[in-house]
Scaffold this motif. Sequence first.
Motif, PDB file in Angstrom:
ATOM      1  N   GLU A   1       0.872  -1.171   0.000  1.00  0.00           N
ATOM      2  CA  GLU A   1       0.000   0.000   0.000  1.00  0.00           C
ATOM      3  C   GLU A   1       0.901   1.209   0.000  1.00  0.00           C
ATOM      4  O   GLU A   1       2.096   1.108   0.315  1.00  0.00           O
ATOM      5  CB  GLU A   1      -0.898  -0.008   1.253  1.00  0.00           C
ATOM      6  N   GLY A   2       0.370   2.362  -0.376  1.00  0.00           N
ATOM      7  CA  GLY A   2       1.275   3.488  -0.370  1.00  0.00           C
ATOM      8  C   GLY A   2       0.704   4.786  -0.879  1.00  0.00           C
ATOM      9  O   GLY A   2      -0.455   4.875  -1.307  1.00  0.00           O
ATOM     10  N   LEU A   3       1.569   5.799  -0.832  1.00  0.00           N
ATOM     11  CA  LEU A   3       1.209   7.164  -1.201  1.00  0.00           C
ATOM     12  C   LEU A   3       2.474   7.900  -1.624  1.00  0.00           C
ATOM     13  O   LEU A   3       3.469   7.892  -0.897  1.00  0.00           O
ATOM     14  CB  LEU A   3       0.580   7.874   0.006  1.00  0.00           C
ATOM     15  N   VAL A   4       2.434   8.524  -2.797  1.00  0.00           N
ATOM     16  CA  VAL A   4       3.563   9.358  -3.225  1.00  0.00           C
ATOM     17  C   VAL A   4       3.021  10.680  -3.749  1.00  0.00           C
ATOM     18  O   VAL A   4       1.862  10.776  -4.182  1.00  0.00           O
ATOM     19  CB  VAL A   4       4.438   8.675  -4.307  1.00  0.00           C
ATOM     20  N   VAL A   5       3.876  11.699  -3.730  1.00  0.00           N
ATOM     21  CA  VAL A   5       3.488  13.023  -4.216  1.00  0.00           C
ATOM     22  C   VAL A   5       4.430  13.430  -5.339  1.00  0.00           C
ATOM     23  O   VAL A   5       5.644  13.251  -5.250  1.00  0.00           O
ATOM     24  CB  VAL A   5       3.489  14.062  -3.075  1.00  0.00           C
ATOM     25  N   THR A   6       3.844  13.964  -6.419  1.00  0.00           N
ATOM     26  CA  THR A   6       4.626  14.415  -7.564  1.00  0.00           C
ATOM     27  C   THR A   6       4.103  15.758  -8.039  1.00  0.00           C
ATOM     28  O   THR A   6       3.118  16.288  -7.514  1.00  0.00           O
ATOM     29  CB  THR A   6       4.576  13.368  -8.697  1.00  0.00           C
ATOM     30  N   ARG A   7       4.768  16.313  -9.019  1.00  0.00           N
ATOM     31  CA  ARG A   7       4.381  17.613  -9.562  1.00  0.00           C
ATOM     32  C   ARG A   7       3.099  17.482 -10.398  1.00  0.00           C
ATOM     33  O   ARG A   7       2.831  16.450 -10.989  1.00  0.00           O
ATOM     34  CB  ARG A   7       5.517  18.145 -10.440  1.00  0.00           C
ATOM     35  N   TYR A   8       2.313  18.557 -10.448  1.00  0.00           N
ATOM     36  CA  TYR A   8       1.133  18.567 -11.307  1.00  0.00           C
ATOM     37  C   TYR A   8       1.521  18.175 -12.737  1.00  0.00           C
ATOM     38  O   TYR A   8       2.485  18.693 -13.296  1.00  0.00           O
ATOM     39  CB  TYR A   8       0.485  19.957 -11.339  1.00  0.00           C
ATOM     40  N   GLY A   9       0.762  17.230 -13.310  1.00  0.00           N
ATOM     41  CA  GLY A   9       1.023  16.792 -14.673  1.00  0.00           C
ATOM     42  C   GLY A   9       2.028  15.672 -14.793  1.00  0.00           C
ATOM     43  O   GLY A   9       2.311  15.216 -15.899  1.00  0.00           O
ATOM     44  N   TYR A  10       2.576  15.190 -13.661  1.00  0.00           N
ATOM     45  CA  TYR A  10       3.623  14.164 -13.693  1.00  0.00           C
ATOM     46  C   TYR A  10       3.116  12.827 -13.159  1.00  0.00           C
ATOM     47  O   TYR A  10       3.913  11.975 -12.790  1.00  0.00           O
ATOM     48  CB  TYR A  10       4.823  14.615 -12.850  1.00  0.00           C
ATOM     49  N   ASP A  11       1.804  12.622 -13.126  1.00  0.00           N
ATOM     50  CA  ASP A  11       1.273  11.409 -12.530  1.00  0.00           C
ATOM     51  C   ASP A  11       1.488  10.198 -13.446  1.00  0.00           C
ATOM     52  O   ASP A  11       1.861  10.337 -14.611  1.00  0.00           O
ATOM     53  CB  ASP A  11      -0.217  11.568 -12.221  1.00  0.00           C
ATOM     54  N   ALA A  12       1.271   9.027 -12.891  1.00  0.00           N
ATOM     55  CA  ALA A  12       1.373   7.762 -13.622  1.00  0.00           C
ATOM     56  C   ALA A  12       0.288   6.833 -13.095  1.00  0.00           C
ATOM     57  O   ALA A  12      -0.188   7.002 -11.975  1.00  0.00           O
ATOM     58  CB  ALA A  12       2.757   7.150 -13.442  1.00  0.00           C
ATOM     59  N   LYS A  13      -0.071   5.853 -13.888  1.00  0.00           N
ATOM     60  CA  LYS A  13      -1.155   4.945 -13.499  1.00  0.00           C
ATOM     61  C   LYS A  13      -0.650   3.923 -12.491  1.00  0.00           C
ATOM     62  O   LYS A  13       0.262   3.145 -12.777  1.00  0.00           O
ATOM     63  CB  LYS A  13      -1.713   4.234 -14.734  1.00  0.00           C
ATOM     64  N   CYS A  14      -1.241   3.924 -11.305  1.00  0.00           N
ATOM     65  CA  CYS A  14      -0.932   2.949 -10.262  1.00  0.00           C
ATOM     66  C   CYS A  14      -2.238   2.350  -9.745  1.00  0.00           C
ATOM     67  O   CYS A  14      -3.273   3.033  -9.723  1.00  0.00           O
ATOM     68  CB  CYS A  14      -0.174   3.600  -9.105  1.00  0.00           C
ATOM     69  N   GLU A  15      -2.187   1.100  -9.314  1.00  0.00           N
ATOM     70  CA  GLU A  15      -3.379   0.429  -8.816  1.00  0.00           C
ATOM     71  C   GLU A  15      -3.460   0.405  -7.294  1.00  0.00           C
ATOM     72  O   GLU A  15      -4.547   0.456  -6.726  1.00  0.00           O
ATOM     73  CB  GLU A  15      -3.425  -1.010  -9.350  1.00  0.00           C
ATOM     74  N   ARG A  16      -2.297   0.312  -6.644  1.00  0.00           N
ATOM     75  CA  ARG A  16      -2.303   0.175  -5.186  1.00  0.00           C
ATOM     76  C   ARG A  16      -1.633   1.341  -4.466  1.00  0.00           C
ATOM     77  O   ARG A  16      -1.774   1.480  -3.249  1.00  0.00           O
ATOM     78  CB  ARG A  16      -1.603  -1.134  -4.800  1.00  0.00           C
ATOM     79  N   ILE A  17      -0.906   2.139  -5.184  1.00  0.00           N
ATOM     80  CA  ILE A  17      -0.230   3.296  -4.589  1.00  0.00           C
ATOM     81  C   ILE A  17      -0.947   4.564  -5.032  1.00  0.00           C
ATOM     82  O   ILE A  17      -1.105   4.805  -6.228  1.00  0.00           O
ATOM     83  CB  ILE A  17       1.253   3.348  -5.009  1.00  0.00           C
ATOM     84  N   GLU A  18      -1.387   5.357  -4.080  1.00  0.00           N
ATOM     85  CA  GLU A  18      -2.092   6.600  -4.400  1.00  0.00           C
ATOM     86  C   GLU A  18      -1.095   7.674  -4.837  1.00  0.00           C
ATOM     87  O   GLU A  18      -0.042   7.848  -4.219  1.00  0.00           O
ATOM     88  CB  GLU A  18      -2.876   7.081  -3.179  1.00  0.00           C
ATOM     89  N   ILE A  19      -1.434   8.388  -5.894  1.00  0.00           N
ATOM     90  CA  ILE A  19      -0.597   9.483  -6.389  1.00  0.00           C
ATOM     91  C   ILE A  19      -1.276  10.806  -6.066  1.00  0.00           C
ATOM     92  O   ILE A  19      -2.430  11.026  -6.433  1.00  0.00           O
ATOM     93  CB  ILE A  19      -0.383   9.391  -7.909  1.00  0.00           C
ATOM     94  N   ILE A  20      -0.553  11.675  -5.380  1.00  0.00           N
ATOM     95  CA  ILE A  20      -1.033  13.026  -5.108  1.00  0.00           C
ATOM     96  C   ILE A  20      -0.170  13.990  -5.923  1.00  0.00           C
ATOM     97  O   ILE A  20       1.052  13.835  -6.002  1.00  0.00           O
ATOM     98  CB  ILE A  20      -0.923  13.378  -3.614  1.00  0.00           C
ATOM     99  N   GLU A  21      -0.800  15.006  -6.517  1.00  0.00           N
ATOM    100  CA  GLU A  21      -0.057  16.024  -7.261  1.00  0.00           C
ATOM    101  C   GLU A  21      -0.051  17.327  -6.464  1.00  0.00           C
ATOM    102  O   GLU A  21      -1.038  17.683  -5.822  1.00  0.00           O
ATOM    103  CB  GLU A  21      -0.673  16.239  -8.630  1.00  0.00           C
ATOM    104  N   ALA A  22       1.085  18.020  -6.536  1.00  0.00           N
ATOM    105  CA  ALA A  22       1.236  19.291  -5.815  1.00  0.00           C
ATOM    106  C   ALA A  22       2.124  20.218  -6.641  1.00  0.00           C
ATOM    107  O   ALA A  22       2.602  19.850  -7.716  1.00  0.00           O
ATOM    108  CB  ALA A  22       1.821  19.047  -4.422  1.00  0.00           C
ATOM    109  N   ALA A  23       2.350  21.416  -6.117  1.00  0.00           N
ATOM    110  CA  ALA A  23       3.051  22.441  -6.889  1.00  0.00           C
ATOM    111  C   ALA A  23       4.567  22.339  -6.761  1.00  0.00           C
ATOM    112  O   ALA A  23       5.105  21.973  -5.717  1.00  0.00           O
ATOM    113  CB  ALA A  23       2.593  23.828  -6.450  1.00  0.00           C
TER     114      ALA A  23
END
Length: 421
Positions: free
Chosen positions: A64-86
């Motif tokens: 399970e998991g959570l990562v944060v990346t820049r707006y527009g830099y997301d990727a498709k994940c099934e079990r890890i949540e992607i959050i976008e920030a500035a």
Amino acid sequence: MTILDPKSFLTSIFNAAVAAADPEKTIRYHLPVRPKGRTIVIGAGKGSAQMAAAFEKAWDGPLEGLVVTRYGYDAKCERIEIIEAAHPVPDAAGLEASRRLLGKVQGLTADDLVVALISGGGSALLPSPATGLTLADEIAVNEALLASGAPIAAMNTIRKHLSTIKGGRLAAAAWPAKMVSLVVSDIPGDNPALVASGPTVPDTGSRADALASISAYGMNLPASVMAHINSPAADAPIPGDERFSRNEVHLIASAGVSLEAAAAEASRQGMEAVILSDAIEGEAREVGGVHAAIAREVATRNRPFSKPVLILSGGETTVTLRAKGKGGRNSEFLLAFAIGINDVKGIHALAADTDGIDGSEDNAGAFADGSTVAGMRAAGIDAKAMLAGNNAWTAFNAVGDLFVPGPTGTNVNDLRAILIR
């Protein structure tokens, strides 16, 4: 060899460097042993979403998991949540991401495993102000750092003394779980403790070091920030702290590896390549001037390298803001370089950030050759005035020489490729 299109050749060199830092190719070689307990994946940076997708694909077990990346830099994940920030200036989404990341690692046991996916850009994406400070304070600090011309190591030493998550504090919060950090380095010298200000990797930089850098680079920081950093409450954990005794750190991609891949691609195409360094720092326009002098020497005197040759370098330059123009460190480097090679034939160059974004605009960098300054003049642009105004993006945009590959999913800092025919 005969290169019919220098821009296409230089683009292929950039692509080879980026491919060598592709997390899907590198992360599977650094997988930790499955734990008895839970596997928690956390992460931050401009390449963290792609790292998360690669880890999910390679991991044989629950997670399970959570990562944060820049707006527009997301990727498709099934079990890890992607959050976008500035990025590069923090925002409220990053503040919430920091809070949730810290929450993810609370209450773990010695049987649990935390995998941290860290890449460049994580500093801005993880605002988490120390007690008594606010997001506005952190934004003010970040803006002052970006405008100061300070090297990345000095910036990150300051940042970690104003945070509840940087400087190893995220790893300390996960104790006694095992922590494995997989790091894509965008730092000259590849010290993992400086990537994203080291949320899971402490270093020895002290509060005194931070104060010395604030003074040396003439930073004007809010009074609340200065009061905090002058107090013992700002001290960051040290590497010998027991809470880091179960930590592992693996560097899975770096500028050095990408430069070697770029050189190999040049060789495959029949062009000799030389690497100056993977750790060049300094004021972007000054580094651009030095690279221009080397290129001129090769083009006109066939020394210190024999032409034809591709000259490569990496690292991270800085820009001391003198005005409010558009641009980033790579376009500013290249504008100074273009001025330095004006009217010299046979020189073609690309300077670009391997994450796909240079500064605040949508370009990674730009192309230049000996006719660039004349082309700008014909378009009504004074190259030297644009450089003085930190307005390199406008100058290259006027002649159609911006390089716009889009987000790459990784970040091993700047790539400079200079072809001399």
